[in-house]
Write a protein that holds these residues in place. Structure first.
Motif, PDB file in Angstrom:
ATOM      1  N   PRO A  38       0.808  -1.211   0.000  1.00 39.38           N
ATOM      2  CA  PRO A  38       0.000   0.000   0.000  1.00 39.38           C
ATOM      3  C   PRO A  38       0.845   1.267   0.000  1.00 39.38           C
ATOM      4  N   SER A  39       0.201   2.357  -0.373  1.00 37.18           N
ATOM      5  CA  SER A  39       0.865   3.658  -0.369  1.00 37.18           C
ATOM      6  C   SER A  39       1.413   3.944   1.025  1.00 37.18           C
ATOM      7  N   GLY A  40       2.656   4.403   1.077  1.00 35.25           N
ATOM      8  CA  GLY A  40       3.252   4.758   2.361  1.00 35.25           C
ATOM      9  C   GLY A  40       3.923   3.601   3.071  1.00 35.25           C
ATOM     10  N   SER A  41       3.966   2.419   2.433  1.00 33.63           N
ATOM     11  CA  SER A  41       4.551   1.261   3.129  1.00 33.63           C
ATOM     12  C   SER A  41       6.081   1.274   3.110  1.00 33.63           C
ATOM     13  N   GLY A  42       6.676   2.182   2.321  1.00 30.91           N
ATOM     14  CA  GLY A  42       8.138   2.323   2.341  1.00 30.91           C
ATOM     15  C   GLY A  42       8.842   1.781   1.111  1.00 30.91           C
ATOM     16  N   LYS A  43       8.084   1.447   0.070  1.00 29.09           N
ATOM     17  CA  LYS A  43       8.680   0.834  -1.129  1.00 29.09           C
ATOM     18  C   LYS A  43       9.685   1.777  -1.804  1.00 29.09           C
ATOM     19  N   SER A  44       9.245   3.021  -2.051  1.00 25.45           N
ATOM     20  CA  SER A  44      10.144   3.985  -2.713  1.00 25.45           C
ATOM     21  C   SER A  44      11.351   4.275  -1.840  1.00 25.45           C
ATOM     22  N   THR A  45      11.117   4.384  -0.548  1.00 24.34           N
ATOM     23  CA  THR A  45      12.228   4.672   0.367  1.00 24.34           C
ATOM     24  C   THR A  45      13.268   3.565   0.296  1.00 24.34           C
ATOM     25  N   PHE A  46      12.811   2.327   0.197  1.00 23.74           N
ATOM     26  CA  PHE A  46      13.757   1.213   0.105  1.00 23.74           C
ATOM     27  C   PHE A  46      14.585   1.325  -1.185  1.00 23.74           C
ATOM     28  N   ASP A 174      10.695   2.483 -10.136  1.00 31.75           N
ATOM     29  CA  ASP A 174       9.739   2.916  -9.118  1.00 31.75           C
ATOM     30  C   ASP A 174       8.399   3.256  -9.778  1.00 31.75           C
ATOM     31  N   GLU A 175       7.498   2.329  -9.755  1.00 28.38           N
ATOM     32  CA  GLU A 175       6.182   2.465 -10.389  1.00 28.38           C
ATOM     33  C   GLU A 175       6.300   3.028 -11.801  1.00 28.38           C
ATOM     34  N   PRO A 176       7.013   2.326 -12.680  1.00 29.05           N
ATOM     35  CA  PRO A 176       7.330   2.883 -14.000  1.00 29.05           C
ATOM     36  C   PRO A 176       6.134   3.065 -14.916  1.00 29.05           C
TER      37      PRO A 176
END
Ligand code: ATP
Length: 253
Positions: A38-46, A174-176
Motif C-alpha cells: 500500500p501507499s506509504g509502506s516504504g517501497k520507494s524509500t527502500f 519505481d512504479e514505471p
C-alpha cells in the motif's frame, strides 16, 4: 554467489517517523524482484536507499557485496567518501514514475548526457550506443524528438534507455507505468520483459501483477515498513498466507 542486493534488517526513519523497520531480502544476479504494498509502506524509500538517495539508519544494505553508503571496520560503520558513493551509484540505473527527462534536450541528448559527463565517454561513442539503445526500446525514429513531443510510454522508454546507457549492473524501477494511460502500459512492460530475459537484475515497484507473475523470481509484499510476505509470485498470488496480503492483493487482482 554474491547477491546483487542484500538487505539485512534495514531501517530508515525520517525524524520520529519509522519508515523501514528491519527489511531483509536478497536478490541474486539476473533475478527480478517485484515489490508491492500500500501507499506509504516504504517501497520507494527502500529503492532510494539502494540508490544512495537516502541513507540507511540501521542494519546493513549491500549492492554486489559493497556496503551502500558505508564501509565497515572492526564492526563499526564509516560513511563512504562522496566520491566512493558516487562510483557505487553509477552502476545502478533508476527509472521513476514521472520519467524525469531533461525537457530541453532531445531523446538522444538525454541518453548521452550521463555517459559523456560522468563516464567521460567520447561523444561519438555515446551517440552510437544511444542509437542502439533507442533501437532496443523501439524508438529509433524519435532520436531528435523532445520529451514534450513524445507520449508518456515513449518518454518512459527513453528514460529506460538513458539508465541503460550507463551500463548498470542493477536497474531499479519505481512504479514505471503508474503515470501512463492504460493503453501505453504494455509497451513499457514489453521493454522491461526483454531486459529481464537478457539477464538484467531488476527491482520493480509495481502493481502490475501480470508482469510479476510472468517475469519476477520473487514477489515481496511490504506493509508498514516491514516485509509481510515474500515468495515465488505465482504461489504467493494464488495462496497468500497473511490476511494483510490477501486483503491488499484482492484489490489488485
Ligand atoms: N524525505 C522524506 N521526509 C519525510 N518523510 C518521508 C520522506 N520520504 C518519504 N517519507 C514518508 O515515508 C513514508 C513512506 O513513503 P514511501 O514513498 O517510501 O512509500 P511507498 O510505499 O513508496 O508509497 P507510494 O506507493 O505512495 O509511493 C510516507 O509516510 C512518506 O510520507
Amino acid at each position: 554467489m554474491t547477491p546483487m542486493v542484500k538487505a539485512d534488517r534495514v531501517c530508515k526513519n525520517f525524524g520520529a517517523l519509522e519508515v523501514l523497520k528491519g527489511i531483509s531480502l536478497e536478490i541474486d544476479p539476473g533475478q527480478v524482484l517485484c515489490l508491492v504494498g500500500p501507499s506509504g509502506s516504504g517501497k520507494s524509500t527502500f529503492l532510494r536507499c539502494i540508490n544512495h538517495l537516502e541513507q540507511v539508519n540501521a542494519g546493513r544494505l549491500y549492492v554486489d557485496g559493497d556496503l551502500v553508503g558505508y564501509s565497515e571496520k572492526n564492526g563499526k560503520l564509516y560513511e563512504l567518501h562522496p566520491r566512493a558513493a558516487a562510483k557505487q551509484r553509477r552502476d545502478i540505473g533508476m527509472v521513476f514514475q514521472h520519467f524525469n527527462l531533461f525537457p530541453h534536450r532531445t531523446a538522444l541528448e538525454n541518453i548521452i548526457e550521463a555517459p559523456t559527463q560522468v563516464k567521460r565517454v567520447s561523444k561519438k561513442k555515446a551517440v552510437e550506443r544511444a542509437k542502439d539503445l533507442l533501437d532496443q526500446v523501439g524508438l529509433s525514429a524519435k532520436a531528435n524528438a523532445y520529451p514534450a513531443q513524445l507520449s508518456g510510454g515513449q518518454q518512459q522508454r527513453v528514460a529506460i534507455a538513458r539508465a541503460l546507457a550507463m551500463d548498470p549492473k542493477l536497474m531499479l524501477f519505481d512504479e514505471p507505468t503508474s503515470a501512463l494511460d492504460p493503453e501505453l502500459v504494455g509497451e513499457v512492460l514489453t521493454v522491461m520483459k526483454q531486459l529481464a530475459k537478457e539477464g538484467m537484475t531488476m527491482v520493480v515497484v509495481t502493481h502490475e501483477m501480470g508482469f510479476a507473475r510472468e517475469v519476477a523470481d520473487q514477489l515481496v509484499f511490504m506493509d508498514g515498513g516491514v516485509v509481510v510476505e515474500a515468495g515465488e509470485p505465482r504461489e504467493l498470488l494464488a495462496n497468500p498466507q497473511h490476511d494483510r496480503t490477501k486483503a491488499f492483493l484482492s484489490k489488485l487482482l
